[in-house]
Enzyme design. Structure first.
Site, PDB file in Angstrom:
ATOM      1  CD1 TRP A 108      -7.281  -7.022   4.565  1.00 52.10           C
ATOM      2  CD2 TRP A 108      -5.252  -7.154   5.499  1.00 52.10           C
ATOM      3  NE1 TRP A 108      -6.561  -7.986   3.885  1.00 52.10           N
ATOM      4  CE2 TRP A 108      -5.324  -8.084   4.427  1.00 52.10           C
ATOM      5  CE3 TRP A 108      -4.074  -7.059   6.237  1.00 52.10           C
ATOM      6  CZ2 TRP A 108      -4.247  -8.904   4.087  1.00 52.10           C
ATOM      7  CZ3 TRP A 108      -3.005  -7.881   5.905  1.00 52.10           C
ATOM      8  CH2 TRP A 108      -3.095  -8.787   4.838  1.00 52.10           C
ATOM      9  CG  ASP A 178      -4.980   0.090   5.225  1.00 57.14           C
ATOM     10  OD1 ASP A 178      -4.885   0.303   4.006  1.00 57.14           O
ATOM     11  OD2 ASP A 178      -4.717  -1.012   5.752  1.00 57.14           O
ATOM     12  CE  LYS A 202      -5.568  -5.380  -1.693  1.00 54.19           C
ATOM     13  NZ  LYS A 202      -5.344  -6.822  -1.567  1.00 54.19           N
TER      14      LYS A 202
END
Length: 367
Positions: A108, A178, A202
């Site tokens: 990511w 992030d 999440k």
């Protein structure tokens, strides 16, 4: 326990992930009718006073959980973390004449870099690809520039299962993180950051909403010409209702924030539960005599995503078949890495993790 409830509890998906059973129950009721409104959640106007209060309470709860000062704005945006890959450098890099620093620690963080390069100069300060993204950099490996536009990193890489235990960077340089896969899973000092973003699917709720914490002082240097939808100020001025927001997703975030505050008792308690779950699962891996091999270096193991391999692809396929037959779901590793991945986000119970550990031990015994 009903079969559906058990199936939800044994959902080890990397995202969207498992939600607390009490949140699911309240959400089911709200889809029929929100108690204080008498209408289905799916049909309540985003311009209603009720929804304005939902947004306000969700913000208050996040502030309470983090001890967040009013120096920060809390926004509920759309577009996922992926849109933040562009919005962040549009704000902080475009026209600055400076270089942004990025840590490339996994799948990511790698995805975040090309969009930043569209806005200006980017320096990849550390790149873990040559080692398979199995570890994170030690502080001595990072030569930060005090003149950088900002530092960007991903606190927890969901694919490879590596997680920062300390905060990298210089406090004198704008720090962007992030936190999509570990936000509200443990306490941290928000004052050491300038911009944090986390998509919901999440630990926060369903897909569709992204929480952004942004230091208000950053909004004083917005470059000219930004589209209004990509300007954080538009959303701040409209209290996160600049356009039609994801009402359903934000409402579930509210329910999850209540659960963290009232049922769990805050982030320190949540972190203790998460550490217990991770210790049990890594313990099963380490005690297997090499049958299971953890992907991440032990010092950098994630408390959220446990990635591991079996001796052969055939045994991994058998593991996935048999675990599915036993009621487990979401255990296949990410397509970029393969193997097995058990995501043990906040709502994953210690009991469910214990059941997975028992299955793993029995599978290894029979192999």
């Amino acid at each position: 326990m009903h079969t559906t409830e058990l199936n939800n509890q044994l959902n080890f998906s990397g995202g969207p992930g498992v939600l607390p059973e009490s949140v699911l129950a309240a959400t089911r009721q709200a889809i029929e009718a929100v108690p204080e409104v008498g209408l289905s959640l799916l049909g309540i106007s985003h311009r209603s006073q009720w929804f304005a209060e939902v947004v306000a309470e969700a913000e208050r709860n996040i502030r309470t959980l983090l001890g967040l000062s009013d120096d920060f704005a809390v926004l509920f945006l759309q577009g996922g973390a992926t849109l933040q890959f562009s919005m962040v450098p549009m704000l902080l890099l475009r026209g600055s004449g400076k270089t942004a620093e990025y840590l490339r620690t996994g799948y990511w963080s790698s995805k975040s870099i090309p969009d930043a390069q569209n806005e200006g100069a980017v320096r990849v300060l550390w790149d873990g690809e040559a080692e398979g993204f199995r570890r994170l950099p030690a502080p001595a490996e990072l030569q930060h520039s005090p003149d950088a536009a900002y530092l960007h990193y991903v606190s927890n890489e969901t694919v490879e299962g590596v997680q920062f235990k300390t905060i990298p960077g210089l406090d004198s340089v704008t720090r962007v993180c992030d936190m999509s896969s570990d936000f509200l899973s443990r306490p941290f000092d928000p004052e050491r950051f300038d911009l944090i973003y986390a998509h919901a699917q999440k630990n926060l709720g369903p897909a569709g909403v992204t929480v952004v914490l942004i230091r208000r002082a950053l909004l004083e240097r917005v470059p000219p010409g930004l589209p209004s939808m990509l300007d954080y100020r538009s959303h701040l001025q409209a209290h996160s209702i600049y356009n039609t927001p994801p009402v359903f997703a934000i409402y579930v975030v509210l329910l999850v924030s209540r659960w963290l505050l009232n049922d769990i008792g805050g982030l320190a308690s949540m972190a203790a539960i998460n550490q217990q779950k991770a210790a049990a699962l890594y313990g099963a891996i380490d005690a297997s005599g090499g049958f299971y091999e953890g992907w991440a270096a032990p010092a950098d193991r994630s408390l959220m995503n446990v990635a591991f391999r079996l001796p052969t692809p055939e045994r991994e396929a058998a593991f996935l078949r048999e675990s599915a037959a036993a009621g487990f779901s979401g255990l296949a590793g990410h397509r970029s890495l393969g193997g097995i991945r058990a995501s043990i986000y906040n709502a994953m119970t210690p009991q469910a993790v214990a059941m997975l550990c028992d299955f793993m031990r029995e599978f290894a015994r029979k192999a």
